[in-house]
Design a protein around this motif. Structure first.
Motif, PDB file in Angstrom:
ATOM      1  N   VAL A 100      19.032   6.069  62.623  1.00 30.55           N
ATOM      2  CA  VAL A 100      19.662   6.178  64.084  1.00 30.55           C
ATOM      3  C   VAL A 100      19.411   5.131  64.829  1.00 30.55           C
ATOM      4  O   VAL A 100      20.255   4.396  65.565  1.00 30.55           O
ATOM      5  CB  VAL A 100      19.696   7.522  64.551  1.00 30.55           C
ATOM      6  CG1 VAL A 100      20.307   7.793  65.863  1.00 30.55           C
ATOM      7  CG2 VAL A 100      20.084   8.627  63.405  1.00 30.55           C
ATOM      8  N   ALA A 101      18.179   4.999  65.122  1.00 34.85           N
ATOM      9  CA  ALA A 101      17.556   3.999  66.078  1.00 34.85           C
ATOM     10  C   ALA A 101      18.027   2.671  66.114  1.00 34.85           C
ATOM     11  O   ALA A 101      18.762   1.795  66.620  1.00 34.85           O
ATOM     12  CB  ALA A 101      16.447   4.279  66.533  1.00 34.85           C
ATOM     13  N   CYS A 102      18.225   2.263  64.311  1.00 34.97           N
ATOM     14  CA  CYS A 102      18.416   0.953  64.065  1.00 34.97           C
ATOM     15  C   CYS A 102      19.852   0.666  64.310  1.00 34.97           C
ATOM     16  O   CYS A 102      20.327  -0.036  64.621  1.00 34.97           O
ATOM     17  CB  CYS A 102      18.040   1.031  62.516  1.00 34.97           C
ATOM     18  SG  CYS A 102      18.816  -0.440  61.589  1.00 34.97           S
ATOM     19  N   VAL A 103      20.871   1.698  63.918  1.00 37.52           N
ATOM     20  CA  VAL A 103      22.108   1.584  63.994  1.00 37.52           C
ATOM     21  C   VAL A 103      22.625   1.458  65.438  1.00 37.52           C
ATOM     22  O   VAL A 103      23.276   0.788  65.808  1.00 37.52           O
ATOM     23  CB  VAL A 103      22.867   2.777  63.278  1.00 37.52           C
ATOM     24  CG1 VAL A 103      24.560   2.746  63.759  1.00 37.52           C
ATOM     25  CG2 VAL A 103      22.886   2.753  61.902  1.00 37.52           C
ATOM     26  N   ARG A 104      21.891   2.368  66.476  1.00 42.67           N
ATOM     27  CA  ARG A 104      22.485   2.299  67.764  1.00 42.67           C
ATOM     28  C   ARG A 104      21.949   1.014  68.242  1.00 42.67           C
ATOM     29  O   ARG A 104      22.681   0.456  69.458  1.00 42.67           O
ATOM     30  CB  ARG A 104      21.870   3.428  68.298  1.00 42.67           C
ATOM     31  CG  ARG A 104      22.438   4.956  68.165  1.00 42.67           C
ATOM     32  CD  ARG A 104      21.847   6.021  68.880  1.00 42.67           C
ATOM     33  NE  ARG A 104      22.607   7.256  68.598  1.00 42.67           N
ATOM     34  CZ  ARG A 104      21.957   8.394  68.832  1.00 42.67           C
ATOM     35  NH1 ARG A 104      21.010   8.551  69.471  1.00 42.67           N
ATOM     36  NH2 ARG A 104      22.939   9.481  68.505  1.00 42.67           N
ATOM     37  N   ALA A 105      20.886   0.507  67.967  1.00 43.61           N
ATOM     38  CA  ALA A 105      20.506  -0.886  68.655  1.00 43.61           C
ATOM     39  C   ALA A 105      21.462  -1.936  68.225  1.00 43.61           C
ATOM     40  O   ALA A 105      21.763  -2.751  69.032  1.00 43.61           O
ATOM     41  CB  ALA A 105      19.183  -1.288  68.284  1.00 43.61           C
ATOM     42  N   LEU A 106      21.741  -1.845  66.986  1.00 41.14           N
ATOM     43  CA  LEU A 106      22.849  -2.946  66.554  1.00 41.14           C
ATOM     44  C   LEU A 106      24.396  -2.950  67.385  1.00 41.14           C
ATOM     45  O   LEU A 106      24.748  -3.592  67.608  1.00 41.14           O
ATOM     46  CB  LEU A 106      23.211  -2.530  65.124  1.00 41.14           C
ATOM     47  CG  LEU A 106      22.030  -3.139  64.118  1.00 41.14           C
ATOM     48  CD1 LEU A 106      22.471  -2.556  62.832  1.00 41.14           C
ATOM     49  CD2 LEU A 106      21.976  -4.600  64.037  1.00 41.14           C
ATOM     50  N   ASP A 152      30.893   6.181  65.504  1.00 43.37           N
ATOM     51  CA  ASP A 152      31.500   5.141  66.019  1.00 43.37           C
ATOM     52  C   ASP A 152      32.224   4.605  65.063  1.00 43.37           C
ATOM     53  O   ASP A 152      31.755   4.480  63.694  1.00 43.37           O
ATOM     54  CB  ASP A 152      30.243   4.118  66.345  1.00 43.37           C
ATOM     55  CG  ASP A 152      31.059   3.011  67.071  1.00 43.37           C
ATOM     56  OD1 ASP A 152      31.777   2.100  66.577  1.00 43.37           O
ATOM     57  OD2 ASP A 152      30.376   2.784  68.227  1.00 43.37           O
ATOM     58  N   PRO A 153      33.395   4.143  64.958  1.00 46.20           N
ATOM     59  CA  PRO A 153      34.387   3.688  64.177  1.00 46.20           C
ATOM     60  C   PRO A 153      33.862   2.588  63.287  1.00 46.20           C
ATOM     61  O   PRO A 153      34.242   2.194  62.203  1.00 46.20           O
ATOM     62  CB  PRO A 153      35.589   3.457  64.443  1.00 46.20           C
ATOM     63  CG  PRO A 153      35.519   3.279  66.069  1.00 46.20           C
ATOM     64  CD  PRO A 153      34.222   4.108  66.369  1.00 46.20           C
ATOM     65  N   ARG A 154      32.947   1.636  63.954  1.00 49.26           N
ATOM     66  CA  ARG A 154      32.245   0.506  63.453  1.00 49.26           C
ATOM     67  C   ARG A 154      31.193   0.725  62.490  1.00 49.26           C
ATOM     68  O   ARG A 154      30.689  -0.450  61.709  1.00 49.26           O
ATOM     69  CB  ARG A 154      31.708  -0.477  64.649  1.00 49.26           C
ATOM     70  CG  ARG A 154      33.012  -0.993  65.784  1.00 49.26           C
ATOM     71  CD  ARG A 154      32.400  -1.718  66.855  1.00 49.26           C
ATOM     72  NE  ARG A 154      31.414  -0.857  67.645  1.00 49.26           N
ATOM     73  CZ  ARG A 154      30.722  -0.884  68.669  1.00 49.26           C
ATOM     74  NH1 ARG A 154      30.746  -2.364  68.990  1.00 49.26           N
ATOM     75  NH2 ARG A 154      30.169  -0.167  69.183  1.00 49.26           N
ATOM     76  N   VAL A 155      30.847   1.896  62.256  1.00 46.28           N
ATOM     77  CA  VAL A 155      29.861   2.422  61.234  1.00 46.28           C
ATOM     78  C   VAL A 155      30.366   3.034  60.036  1.00 46.28           C
ATOM     79  O   VAL A 155      31.153   3.887  60.291  1.00 46.28           O
ATOM     80  CB  VAL A 155      28.725   3.292  62.003  1.00 46.28           C
ATOM     81  CG1 VAL A 155      27.633   3.662  61.017  1.00 46.28           C
ATOM     82  CG2 VAL A 155      28.171   2.563  63.202  1.00 46.28           C
ATOM     83  N   ARG A 156      30.103   2.370  59.019  1.00 41.23           N
ATOM     84  CA  ARG A 156      30.367   3.119  57.641  1.00 41.23           C
ATOM     85  C   ARG A 156      29.058   3.569  56.895  1.00 41.23           C
ATOM     86  O   ARG A 156      28.134   2.679  56.845  1.00 41.23           O
ATOM     87  CB  ARG A 156      31.313   2.239  56.872  1.00 41.23           C
ATOM     88  CG  ARG A 156      32.648   2.082  57.294  1.00 41.23           C
ATOM     89  CD  ARG A 156      33.588   0.794  56.586  1.00 41.23           C
ATOM     90  NE  ARG A 156      33.095  -0.265  56.714  1.00 41.23           N
ATOM     91  CZ  ARG A 156      33.055  -1.320  55.918  1.00 41.23           C
ATOM     92  NH1 ARG A 156      33.794  -1.290  54.922  1.00 41.23           N
ATOM     93  NH2 ARG A 156      32.767  -2.501  56.196  1.00 41.23           N
TER      94      ARG A 156
END
Length: 699
Positions: A357-363, A393-397
C-alpha cells in the motif's frame, strides 16, 4: 526461490581454508622454527643417570638391558655437523671436506631435509654419514612422548623420501657431552632407545654457534693430546661463515698432529647404522616432502596476494572517487524532469501485504498525473492482492497469477502496461517525490533504453541495516556513477528502474535465465545497442534484510545471479559499440571486484589473523589501518555526494571487517556452489522451470 545448493560447499570452503592455514603453519615452522642452536639448556639433577653413561663414551646405546657408552678410538676424530642442510653453508662445508678428503657425519633437521633433499643426497654420495636431529629442533627432554614420536617419525620419513635410506643415529638438540647428561636427558635417551635409536653426544664442542673468531673455533675443538674426539660443529641454523673459515685450518692442524678423520660409527667401532628404507616410508616421505615444499611457497604467494589485493583495493577507491567527481560535473546539465510524460509502473509482489500500500500510494503521489500502476501478485500466500485493491484509484490495476517467479511477474505487468515508458519498482520500495519524472527525463535521448535510479535504505534501525545503508551509498552508488561514465551500466536495480518498451522488446523481455534479472536485462540492453544510464537524483527507499539469514539469502542470490549473467554475456568482449564497452570495461570490473577479490579476501584475512596470532608479521595490521582510513575518507565523500548524514561513519571500520567478511563468504558460497553444479533458482511450486544456464567451474 528454491535452494538446491548441496551442503558440500561448506566443506569445500572449510577444507580450503584449513589447508591454507596448515600450509602457513608448516611454512612458518620451516622458515622460522629453527634458529641458531647451542647447549643452552640447564643441566639439572643427574642422580638417576647411570655411571656407564655419565662417564662413558659419546655414543649411548640404551636399546638393550644395561646402557653402553661407546668411546672414540685414540687418535681418531669424527667431525659432526648439526642443524643442516642449509643451502648457503652445507655446500661450503662439503667443498672443504672434499678438498681435504675428510668424511663427516651430518645430523640433519627434518624440515631442512624437506626443503633441500638434494643436499642430503649429496652428503651421502660424497661418502658422509647422516643421522637425525629431530624434525623441528625440538628439545626432546622437555617434549611429551607423543611429540618425541612424531618428531622422529617425520624425520625418518623425510630422510627416506629424500635418500631412500634410514638411520638409527640420533643427536638430540641442545645436547652436550656425556658428563652433562641430566635426569631429563636420560629419560629422553630411554624414550628414543625404545624407538630404536642410538643417542650421539659429543666430546668437543667447537662453540661455533657463539660469536667468535675462526681461531677460537679451532682451539676449542682440539681434543687433549692423543685422545679421540667427536667434534660438534654446525652447517646450519645461522651464519656459519666462521665455521667454514675454521674447518680447513682445523683439519690441517689435527692432521699435522697425527690424527685420523673418519665417520662417527667407524670412530667408535660400530657397524654402519644406515640401511635401505621400507617402501612405505619412502612413499610417505616423498609425499611429506612435496607437502612441505608446497607449504614453503605459501607465504610468498600470500605476500603477493596481499600486495595484489592492496593495489586493487587502493586503485578501486581512487577510481570510484574520481568517477564520482567526474560524474557530478558531467550530469550537471542533465535533461529537466517533465512530470507530464505518460509512464506505466509495474510492481511485482510476493507476500508483500505490509508494504504494497505504501509503495502504490507513493507512486500516485509522486507528481506524475499520467501514470498507470500495474501490481502483479505472483501467487502470494498472504493478502497482498487484497491490500493493493484497497488503494481506490482508477490508475491502479491489480493482476494475480500463480507463482512463476519475478521475471514472469514483470513480463506480465509489461504486457498490461498502457504506456511505452515503463517503470519497475519492488513492492517494498517507496519512491521519493519527483523520482519518476527524473527517471523518465533521460528518455528524451532516443538511444537510452533504460535508466537506473538511486536506491536508499528505508529501515535504518539496527546494525545490519546501517551497514547496508553505508554499502548502498559507498559501493552501489559510486559504482553506478563509474559504470555510467564507462557507458555500460550492468544493472538496473529492481527497486527503481525505468525502461523503454521498444528496448525491452528488442531483448525479448525480462529473462528467467538468471537469478539477477535486473543485471541480465541491463547487459542484454547494452549488447542490443541501447544505452543504460544512471540517475543519481532519482531516489527510492527500499527495505533491506534485518537478519543475517535473510541477508545471506539475498546476497547469495545476487552473487550467483551476477555470476550467471557474466557468463551468459561473456561474448560481449568481442562485440563492438556499447556491447564492447560492456564486455571490455564492465565485465572485467565485475569479475575482478565482485567475484575474484571477495574470493581472495578470506585467505588474506586468515593470513592476517595467523600473522598476528603467531607474530610472524605486522604488515596486515598496517594494511588494515591504512585501508580503514581510506574507506573512511571515501565513505565521507560518498555520503556528501548523496547529501546523507555523516553520523554513521564510525561504523565503517566494523563494516570493513565483520560485514565485508560475511559478504566474502557469501561470494565464496556462490562460486563453490557453481563449481559443484548446483545453485538456487526461481521455482514454480507446480511446474519446475528450465534450469538456469550452467556456470563452469573455471568461472
Amino acid at each position: 526461490m528454491r535452494g538446491v545448493t548441496p551442503r558440500g560447499h561448506w566443506w569445500v570452503l572449510a577444507c580450503v581454508l584449513t589447508v591454507f592455514l596448515l600450509a602457513l603453519f608448516l611454512a612458518t615452522s620451516v622458515l622460522h622454527g629453527v634458529g641458531s642452536a647451542g647447549t643452552t639448556q640447564s643441566q639439572g639433577p643427574d642422580d638417576l643417570v647411570p655411571g656407564a653413561v655419565a662417564g662413558g663414551g659419546p655414543v649411548v646405546d640404551a636399546r638393550g638391558g644395561a646402557p653402553v657408552g661407546s668411546a672414540v678410538r685414540p687418535g681418531t676424530v669424527a667431525l659432526t655437523f648439526d642443524d643442516g642442510p642449509d643451502p648457503a653453508w652445507t655446500p661450503e662445508v662439503l667443498r672443504v671436506l672434499a678438498a681435504k678428503q675428510v668424511p663427516a657425519t651430518f645430523f640433519v633437521i627434518g624440515e631442512h631435509v624437506a626443503e633441500q633433499p638434494d643436499l642430503v643426497r649429496a652428503e651421502l654420495a660424497a661418502g658422509h654419514e647422516v643421522g637425525l636431529h629431530t624434525f623441528t629442533h625440538a628439545d626432546l627432554s622437555a617434549a611429551p612422548v607423543w611429540q618425541v614420536q612424531l618428531e622422529l617419525a617425520a624425520s625418518r620419513a623425510v630422510l627416506a623420501g629424500a635418500t631412500g635410506r634410514s638411520t638409527t643415529l640420533l643427536r638430540p638438540p641442545y645436547s652436550s657431552t656425556p658428563d652433562a647428561v641430566s635426569n631429563r636427558d636420560w629419560q629422553a635417551v630411554r624414550r628414543t632407545a625404545a624407538l630404536g635409536y642410538l643417542t650421539v653426544l659429543s666430546t668437543q664442542d667447537s662453540l661455533d654457534w657463539e660469536a667468535g673468531r675462526a681461531e677460537d673455533i679451532v682451539s676449542q675443538a682440539v681434543p687433549p693430546q692423543g685422545q679421540g674426539a667427536v667434534v660438534l660443529m654446525h652447517d646450519g641454523g645461522g651464519d656459519r661463515s666462521r665455521t667454514v673459515a675454521a674447518l680447513g685450518r682445523y683439519i690441517d692442524t689435527l692432521k699435522e698432529r697425527g690424527y685420523r678423520f673418519t665417520t662417527l660409527t667407524e670412530a667408535v667401532g660400530l657397524p654402519p647404522q644406515t640401511a635401505p628404507a621400507p617402501r612405505l616410508d619412502r612413499w610417505y616421505g616423498a609425499a611429506l616432502i612435496a607437502l612441505l615444499q608446497g607449504a614453503v611457497a605459501v607465504p610468498t604467494a600470500t605476500a603477493w596476494l596481499l600486495a595484489a589485493v592492496a593495489v586493487l583495493t587502493a586503485g578501486r577507491l581512487l577510481l570510484l572517487a574520481a568517477a564520482a567527481a567526474a560524474h557530478r560535473r558531467r550530469t550537471a546539465g542533465r535533461a529537466r524532469p517533465d512530470p507530464g510524460l505518460p509512464v506505466s509502473v509495474v510492481v511485482p509482489a510476493y507476500n508483500e501485504q505490509e508494504t504494497i500500500v505504501a509503495c502504490v500510494r507513493a507512486l500516485l503521489a509522486g507528481g506524475c498525473p499520467d501514470i498507470d500502476v500495474v501490481v502483479v501478485d505472483d501467487g502470494s500466500g498472504d493478502g497482498t492482492a487484497a491490500a493493493a485493491r484497497t488503494v481506490a484509484d482508477p490508475r491502479v490495476r491489480v493482476l494475480t497469477q500463480p507463482n512463476r517467479g519475478k521475471p514472469a511477474a514483470l513480463n506480465a505487468g509489461v504486457a498490461h502496461a498502457a504506456h511505452d515508458l515503463i517503470l519497475m519498482v519492488d513492492a517494498d520500495t517507496v519512491l521519493a517525490p519527483g523520482a519518476v519524472a527524473r527517471l523518465i527525463a533521460d528518455f528524451a535521448d532516443p538511444s537510452v533504453g533504460a535508466v537506473a535510479g538511486n536506491t536508499k535504505v528505508a529501515n535504518r534501525t539496527g546494525l545490519l541495516p546501517l551497514w547496508q545503508h553505508l554499502e548502498y551509498v559507498m559501493s552501489f552508488g559510486l559504482e553506478r556513477r563509474l559504470f555510467d561514465l564507462l557507458g555500460a551500466s550492468p544493472t538496473v536495480p529492481g527497486a527503481i528502474g525505468a525502461f523503454r518498451r521498444q528496448a525491452l522488446e528488442s531483448c525479448g523481455g525480462i529473462s528467467a535465465d538468471t537469478l539477477a534479472e535486473d543485471t541480465d536485462i541491463a547487459m542484454a540492453l547494452c549488447r542490443a545497442g541501447w544505452r543504460v544510464v544512471y540517475r543519481s537524483d532519482a531516489h527510492a527507499a527500499t527495505h533491506v534484510p534485518t537478519t543475517v539469514r535473510a541477508l545471506w539469502h539475498q546476497r547469495y542470490r545476487w552473487a550467483y545471479g551476477t555470476l550467471q549473467s557474466v557468463w551468459k554475456h561473456r561474448r560481449a568482449v568481442k562485440e563492438p559499440g556499447a556491447a564492447g564497452r560492456l564486455g571490455r570495461r564492465t565485465l572485467p570490473y565485475l569479475v575482478l571486484f565482485q567475484l575474484v577479490l571477495p574470493l581472495a579476501a578470506p585467505a588474506v584475512d586468515a593470513a592476517a589473523l595467523y600473522g598476528l596470532a603467531f607474530r610472524t608479521t605486522t604488515a596486515p595490521v598496517y594494511t588494515w589501518a591504512a585501508f580503514s582510513l581510506a574507506q573512511l575518507a571515501l565513505a565521507a565523500y560518498a555520503l556528501r555526494q548523496d547529501r546523507e548524514s555523516l553520523r554513521h561513519l564510525w561504523l565503517v571500520p566494523l563494516q570493513q571487517t565483520l560485514y565485508r567478511a560475511a559478504l566474502c563468504l557469501v561470494t565464496a558460497h556462490a562460486l563453490v556452489s557453481a563449481a559443484l553444479g548446483a545453485g538456487p533458482q526461481w521455482q514454480n511450486p507446480t511446474t519446475a522451470p528450465a534450469e538456469p544456464p550452467a556456470v563452469p567451474a573455471a568461472v
